[in-house]
Design a protein around this motif. Sequence first.
Motif, PDB file in Angstrom:
ATOM      1  N   GLY A 182      25.086  72.480  21.911  1.00  0.00           N
ATOM      2  CA  GLY A 182      25.809  74.713  21.431  1.00  0.00           C
ATOM      3  C   GLY A 182      25.854  73.862  19.864  1.00  0.00           C
ATOM      4  O   GLY A 182      26.899  74.835  19.111  1.00  0.00           O
ATOM      5  N   GLU A 183      26.763  72.638  19.807  1.00  0.00           N
ATOM      6  CA  GLU A 183      27.052  72.004  18.617  1.00  0.00           C
ATOM      7  C   GLU A 183      25.945  72.092  17.556  1.00  0.00           C
ATOM      8  O   GLU A 183      26.693  72.057  15.925  1.00  0.00           O
ATOM      9  CB  GLU A 183      27.788  70.354  18.993  1.00  0.00           C
ATOM     10  CG  GLU A 183      28.894  70.698  19.515  1.00  0.00           C
ATOM     11  CD  GLU A 183      29.693  70.969  18.376  1.00  0.00           C
ATOM     12  OE1 GLU A 183      30.341  71.206  17.561  1.00  0.00           O
ATOM     13  OE2 GLU A 183      30.448  72.144  19.305  1.00  0.00           O
TER      14      GLU A 183
ATOM     15  N   LEU B 282      21.154  76.788  16.501  1.00  0.00           N
ATOM     16  CA  LEU B 282      20.048  76.860  16.299  1.00  0.00           C
ATOM     17  C   LEU B 282      18.896  77.180  17.583  1.00  0.00           C
ATOM     18  O   LEU B 282      17.906  77.187  17.678  1.00  0.00           O
ATOM     19  CB  LEU B 282      19.908  75.568  15.330  1.00  0.00           C
ATOM     20  CG  LEU B 282      19.464  74.969  14.845  1.00  0.00           C
ATOM     21  CD1 LEU B 282      19.735  73.573  14.723  1.00  0.00           C
ATOM     22  CD2 LEU B 282      18.851  75.573  13.651  1.00  0.00           C
ATOM     23  N   ALA B 283      19.502  76.548  19.204  1.00  0.00           N
ATOM     24  CA  ALA B 283      19.217  77.382  20.103  1.00  0.00           C
ATOM     25  C   ALA B 283      19.150  78.372  20.975  1.00  0.00           C
ATOM     26  O   ALA B 283      18.001  78.466  21.670  1.00  0.00           O
ATOM     27  CB  ALA B 283      19.432  76.268  20.914  1.00  0.00           C
ATOM     28  N   ASP B 284      19.375  78.865  19.322  1.00  0.00           N
ATOM     29  CA  ASP B 284      19.613  80.511  20.236  1.00  0.00           C
ATOM     30  C   ASP B 284      17.801  81.151  19.166  1.00  0.00           C
ATOM     31  O   ASP B 284      17.395  82.170  19.401  1.00  0.00           O
ATOM     32  CB  ASP B 284      20.664  81.492  19.313  1.00  0.00           C
ATOM     33  CG  ASP B 284      21.587  81.024  20.585  1.00  0.00           C
ATOM     34  OD1 ASP B 284      21.926  80.524  21.341  1.00  0.00           O
ATOM     35  OD2 ASP B 284      23.106  81.630  19.975  1.00  0.00           O
TER      36      ASP B 284
ATOM     37  N   ALA C 267      23.300  68.280  16.947  1.00  0.00           N
ATOM     38  CA  ALA C 267      24.492  67.774  17.227  1.00  0.00           C
ATOM     39  C   ALA C 267      24.960  66.502  17.380  1.00  0.00           C
ATOM     40  O   ALA C 267      24.228  65.592  17.388  1.00  0.00           O
ATOM     41  CB  ALA C 267      24.863  68.798  18.434  1.00  0.00           C
ATOM     42  N   PRO C 268      26.699  66.150  17.139  1.00  0.00           N
ATOM     43  CA  PRO C 268      26.893  65.005  17.720  1.00  0.00           C
ATOM     44  C   PRO C 268      26.622  64.394  18.789  1.00  0.00           C
ATOM     45  O   PRO C 268      25.985  64.967  19.913  1.00  0.00           O
ATOM     46  CB  PRO C 268      28.913  65.558  17.715  1.00  0.00           C
ATOM     47  CG  PRO C 268      28.743  66.758  16.465  1.00  0.00           C
ATOM     48  CD  PRO C 268      27.399  67.202  17.221  1.00  0.00           C
ATOM     49  N   PHE C 269      26.737  63.211  19.231  1.00  0.00           N
ATOM     50  CA  PHE C 269      26.903  62.919  20.530  1.00  0.00           C
ATOM     51  C   PHE C 269      27.735  62.520  21.047  1.00  0.00           C
ATOM     52  O   PHE C 269      28.485  62.273  20.043  1.00  0.00           O
ATOM     53  CB  PHE C 269      25.740  61.094  20.629  1.00  0.00           C
ATOM     54  CG  PHE C 269      24.305  61.269  20.367  1.00  0.00           C
ATOM     55  CD1 PHE C 269      23.438  61.099  21.499  1.00  0.00           C
ATOM     56  CD2 PHE C 269      24.053  61.056  18.859  1.00  0.00           C
ATOM     57  CE1 PHE C 269      22.419  60.979  21.350  1.00  0.00           C
ATOM     58  CE2 PHE C 269      22.232  61.141  18.324  1.00  0.00           C
ATOM     59  CZ  PHE C 269      21.822  61.063  19.447  1.00  0.00           C
TER      60      PHE C 269
ATOM     61  N   HIS D 132      33.573  63.655  18.921  1.00  0.00           N
ATOM     62  CA  HIS D 132      33.317  64.830  18.475  1.00  0.00           C
ATOM     63  C   HIS D 132      32.136  64.041  16.852  1.00  0.00           C
ATOM     64  O   HIS D 132      33.479  63.993  16.021  1.00  0.00           O
ATOM     65  CB  HIS D 132      32.238  65.096  18.414  1.00  0.00           C
ATOM     66  CG  HIS D 132      32.243  65.358  20.289  1.00  0.00           C
ATOM     67  ND1 HIS D 132      32.098  67.183  19.974  1.00  0.00           N
ATOM     68  CD2 HIS D 132      32.127  64.513  20.733  1.00  0.00           C
ATOM     69  CE1 HIS D 132      31.917  66.933  21.649  1.00  0.00           C
ATOM     70  NE2 HIS D 132      32.537  65.990  22.118  1.00  0.00           N
ATOM     71  N   PHE D 133      31.594  62.929  16.058  1.00  0.00           N
ATOM     72  CA  PHE D 133      30.563  63.291  14.564  1.00  0.00           C
ATOM     73  C   PHE D 133      29.696  63.554  14.641  1.00  0.00           C
ATOM     74  O   PHE D 133      28.589  63.091  15.170  1.00  0.00           O
ATOM     75  CB  PHE D 133      31.352  61.608  14.221  1.00  0.00           C
ATOM     76  CG  PHE D 133      31.239  60.944  12.981  1.00  0.00           C
ATOM     77  CD1 PHE D 133      30.649  61.966  11.841  1.00  0.00           C
ATOM     78  CD2 PHE D 133      32.031  60.888  12.303  1.00  0.00           C
ATOM     79  CE1 PHE D 133      30.509  61.619  10.755  1.00  0.00           C
ATOM     80  CE2 PHE D 133      32.759  60.283  11.099  1.00  0.00           C
ATOM     81  CZ  PHE D 133      31.770  61.243  10.509  1.00  0.00           C
ATOM     82  N   GLY D 134      29.127  64.342  12.947  1.00  0.00           N
ATOM     83  CA  GLY D 134      27.940  64.796  13.750  1.00  0.00           C
ATOM     84  C   GLY D 134      28.324  64.784  11.851  1.00  0.00           C
ATOM     85  O   GLY D 134      28.777  65.286  10.938  1.00  0.00           O
TER      86      GLY D 134
END
Length: 645
Positions: free
Chosen positions: A44-45, A61-63, A137-139, A218-220
């Motif tokens: 969701g990120e 994006l997943a939506d 999305a961040p890992f 989280h780093f993205g």
Amino acid sequence: MTIHENGSGWIVQAADRQLEIDPNTLVLTLTDTTAGRSWATVRGEDHILLRTAEGERLVRLADAAEKTFEVRRSGYYEGVYATLSGFPDADGASGAAQRRLSVRLSVLLYTHTGELVCELHPLERDAGDIVHIAWPAPFGFGGVEPGQYTVVPMMQGFLVPADWEGDLVRYEDGLLHGRDAYMPWWGQTDGEHGYTAIVDTFWDAKGRFDHAPRQHSHFGVRWLPSLGRYDDNRSVRYRFGPKMDYVEMAKIYRAYAKSIGRFRSMAEKIAENPRVDRLRGAAVVNTLIHFYAVPESDYYDPDHPEKNDERHSFALRAEQLAKLKDAYDGPVYVHLDGWGQRGYDNLHPDVLPPSPVNGGWEGMRLLRQRCEELGYLLALHDQYRDFYHDAPSYGAEQAVMDRDGNNELCTIWPGGAHHFLSASLAKGYVERNYEQLEAESVLPDGAYLDVFAVIALEEDYHPVHPMTRKQCMEHRLSCFHSIRSRGMIVSSEEPVDWAIPALDLVHHGPYARNPNPGKGPVVGIPVPLFSLVYHDAVFLPWFPGEGEWGIPPEDWGFLHGLLNAGLPCLNIEPTDAEIALARQMSELHNRVGCMEMTGHSFIDGNLRRQRAVYADGTVVEIDLDTKAYAVRYGEETADVRSPRL
């Protein structure tokens, strides 16, 4: 190498790497099958941030209602090409004329390197309503455990343990090409296994670091439009592996920088311009001719008017440098501020003639001649971004224009009101001024083009001279190259790595502090990431005092300068103690200034005791609490406990 769909997602298998792509959530999972370690992106990120009449709106994006996936392969990678469309309430966000929003992505696994490469492809429509696209999305660590930390290349660099509760900059959309990131990469490790992320197309990218102690780190990356469009690919690559600490991450990026031609060693620069060799071990003397603040400037002091007009003649500085020669026997690089017709940060780009009230052309010739007699290098602090309203060449049509047709106004600096000169026009002014300096027989040994290598790359929407961020970078580089073409030493403010091939020297490259980048508590755990990558590619001076800009407030700057084997800074009228420190830094730099920093560590796990190792085996150890330090050149050892300045 194989790729297949197993009913619940796509699987790409290559040697000891397996990549899984969930078509519903777009979560990416990379598994190192040898190490038995998996890294997954945070669900969701990934999203699109839209600009609407009602404000900003986030669309995940997943939506997307419609998703199609195709196999993408070549002789060295396999992966998936995805097209996403049908986003809820996303189409026509800025008007009915907008075409339907469709996002195209590629997720690739490279066979020869094991890298995961994620690409955002051009959009087939204007992007005036898009603020950014956050993807991938961040890992995540997948749970917080001891030994986990994130590596952030903000300024010199720092680490953030997963349980860190100390002061920390909220890395909200930091541009990956300025002070927020000297280098466009980051990394994470769980203590045994980690990854390094490198942003290929950094000029249109921001990074966001979100840290909640003992919860997540989280780093993205967030991709920006370029002049309102996404016309080019955006790309980020990830290298996963065991034993990936911050030193290994830095060395991975160093190899990458070499592979794309961004790394250019000092040995190469010296071979091209032998004058640069005179910088080795040189003490940097920053000195001022004229400071003048106009009433509308933020620097103006109405309560102490004498501070608004500080003057030091060229003849006085020449006399002081002659006395310095008697006191200090090492090489010297003189950085001259405020030499222009109305002093420091005034009237740019129309700085000539040199300060008439402090000696004019004749005074500057005297100073130039005296530096030559003393064997000192002379460089001028210059500026081709701030475009002052009272400069004779000023015209708003030459200034950077934003997307709304406005010119940003600034009054911070001593010269008062100014817009920003478009970088596309800067080189003409550089060439005009240095041709005149040469004609007047005062061409210096070097030039410092202020802020070009620290201020974020700019867009210009002016219809006559439009400019993307990437073009801004190219225009700034052309100004550096113009200086170099005259046989001069090239310098700028801070060591942003896109400028490294063109730079010999910068003003400084210190550690990040908060809330001001150079003042306040230190950010995270400082580590010399930049030096681990680029120590032998650009010379960095270090200020030896305590409480210096960018030095942790409780630390002695000299120790950080020694650890990083940097150039010493020296006052024009130094004390005996300052001279003694400069000599030690000069000796070390003269020996290893053109060598790679091969390692850095904390001695016995103590963050206040540190060790740096250089390519010839030289070892530098410092103790920030006791002020002790040791330098070992092979069998030779100098171990001193020094008094504080």
